[in-house]
Enzyme design. Structure first.
Site: not given
Ligand code: URA
Length: 424
Positions: A82, A161, A168, A183, A187
């Protein structure tokens, strides 16, 4: 319980209970708490922060707000990757097939771009016909056949999210370590990851502006991972300059194809090799040096590229048809000297203005526009020499505006490595 009391409690700097966090998040997902109250709640978290326990409760509530993938069929030789988001960050397109070509399973759930950062799903969709939504059965079959898939998480993965991130983005509440950590980790865990290599970006084109902040975010994500028995290893990488040569969806696919065929920008090569080696070491449970040898070999012998082609074919894409605008113009240097800086954020905004990025989640984007850099920091440029090529459709951006991104000086300055450190 009452939302205003909870917002006030956080605004005054007190810690929230699991029930209070769940009340706000689930209330918002179910449409009982309006955007304006959620915005105030998110802002109070940005300003007052959260302790480790609160961040875990927030992650856990978000994780359970939607569907959780069962990827137990994948076995132990499986790794996820990620990135916290950057400019020109096409790393997944190269790293995922590269790692998969060594026999490690990579099931990569990716997102779309928002704000100034791009998203892997948008990049892949610039390949004609490529399907980014796969059912769980299709995911399983593809990973069993070729060890890799890159797909969008589906509509019901971490519902909280989806709603909270969109809010956000338009309320100035993205840059908060507790909100970013929860967040990302909700995921990743919902996607079934058990081993994750994180690319935590640092610099003016990243969410984390300093190495200290990036280390803090890394430590929190590692701690969250531990609660779920998930191994998280973080690589900190610089995002002061755009990564590689391309910014924009189709252009980044073009650069990734070139890289998989052996032609890399030096910074991109260093990052790809580092992330891929770490993933292979973790996935196959072998020493890092041995993993690096496998990675270099599979880049050189074409296995990585072949795996990418299979991924595109399996997901119904036509690799001959990557969306690229055929209207371009070059931007020329007005002075001679060494390039000492290229402002990643400024170029990302320009690319976005050309149509490559979106301001709202439902905005249409143009896959074919963007920027291709001919020069990187440390390079010498003559007066009148082309610095970059602009791929545009209708809207042109003034050369003067683009040149603001470049700092050109008489003295050559050392360009530091893209790799800033590791947190494990
Ligand atoms: N990437 C994400 O998935 N979430 C965030 O809050 C910031 C970057």
């Amino acid at each position: 319980m009452n939302s205003v009391d909870i917002i006030n409690k956080k605004r005054l700097g007190f810690s929230l209970t699991k029930e209070e966090i769940s009340y706000m998040v689930m209330g918002y997902v179910q449409g009982e708490i309006p955007d304006y109250q959620m915005s105030a709640f998110l802002m109070s978290i940005c300003l007052k922060g959260m302790n480790d326990e609160e961040i875990f409760f927030l992650t856990d509530t978000m994780l359970h707000s939607g569907h959780i993938l069962d990827t137990s069929f994948l076995g132990v030789h499986t790794v996820d990757k990620h990135s916290t988001g950057g400019v020109g960050d096409k790393t997944t397109l190269v790293v995922a097939p590269l790692v998969a070509s060594t026999g490690v399973n990579v099931i990569k759930m990716s997102g779309r771009g928002l704000g100034f950062t791009g998203g892997t799903i948008d990049k892949l969709e610039s390949i004609e016909g490529l399907r980014t939504y796969l059912t769980e059965e299709e995911l399983r079959k593809q990973v069993e056949a070729i060890h890799v898939c890159i797909a969008s998480g589906g509509k019901d993965l971490v519902l909280a999210d989806k709603k909270m991130y969109a809010l956000r983005d338009v309320t100035g509440t993205v840059e908060s370590i507790p909100l970013i950590a929860s967040s990302i980790m909700s995921k990743k865990i919902a996607a079934g990851s058990k081993k994750i290599v994180m690319d935590v970006k640092v610099g003016n084109g990243a969410l984390m502006k300093t190495k200290k902040e990036a280390e803090e975010l890394s430590k929190i994500m590692i701690q969250i991972g531990k609660r779920y028995g998930v191994v998280v290893e973080c690589v900190l990488s610089s995002m002061d300059f755009p990564l590689g040569y391309a910014i924009g969806n189709g252009l980044e696919v073009k650069e990734s194809i070139e890289a998989l065929r052996g032609k890399f920008a030096p910074d991109f090569y260093e990052l790809v090799l580092t992330l891929a080696s770490q993933m292979v070491a973790l996935g196959l449970e072998i020493p890092l040096e041995e993993a690096r040898e496998k990675v270099v070999l599979n880049l050189e012998n074409g296995q990585a590229y072949q795996t990418f082609l299979k991924l595109v074919e399996n997901q119904h894409g036509n690799i001959e048809k990557v969306d690229l605008s055929n209207t371009t113009y070059d931007v020329f240097s007005e002075e001679e000297g060494y390039i000492t800086s290229i402002d990643a954020l400024h170029l990302a905004k320009i690319s976005s203005k050309l149509g490559a990025g979106r301001e709202n989640l439902n905005d249409e984007i143009d896959y074919g526009v963007g920027l291709w850099l001919f020069k990187k920091p440390g390079d010498f440029v003559k007066k009148g020499e082309a610095l970059l090529r602009v791929y545009y459709r209708q809207k042109k951006i003034e050369q003067e505006e683009i040149l603001k991104s470049y700092k050109i000086e008489q003295e050559k300055k050392e360009v530091s490595s893209i790799l800033l450190g590791y947190v494990k």
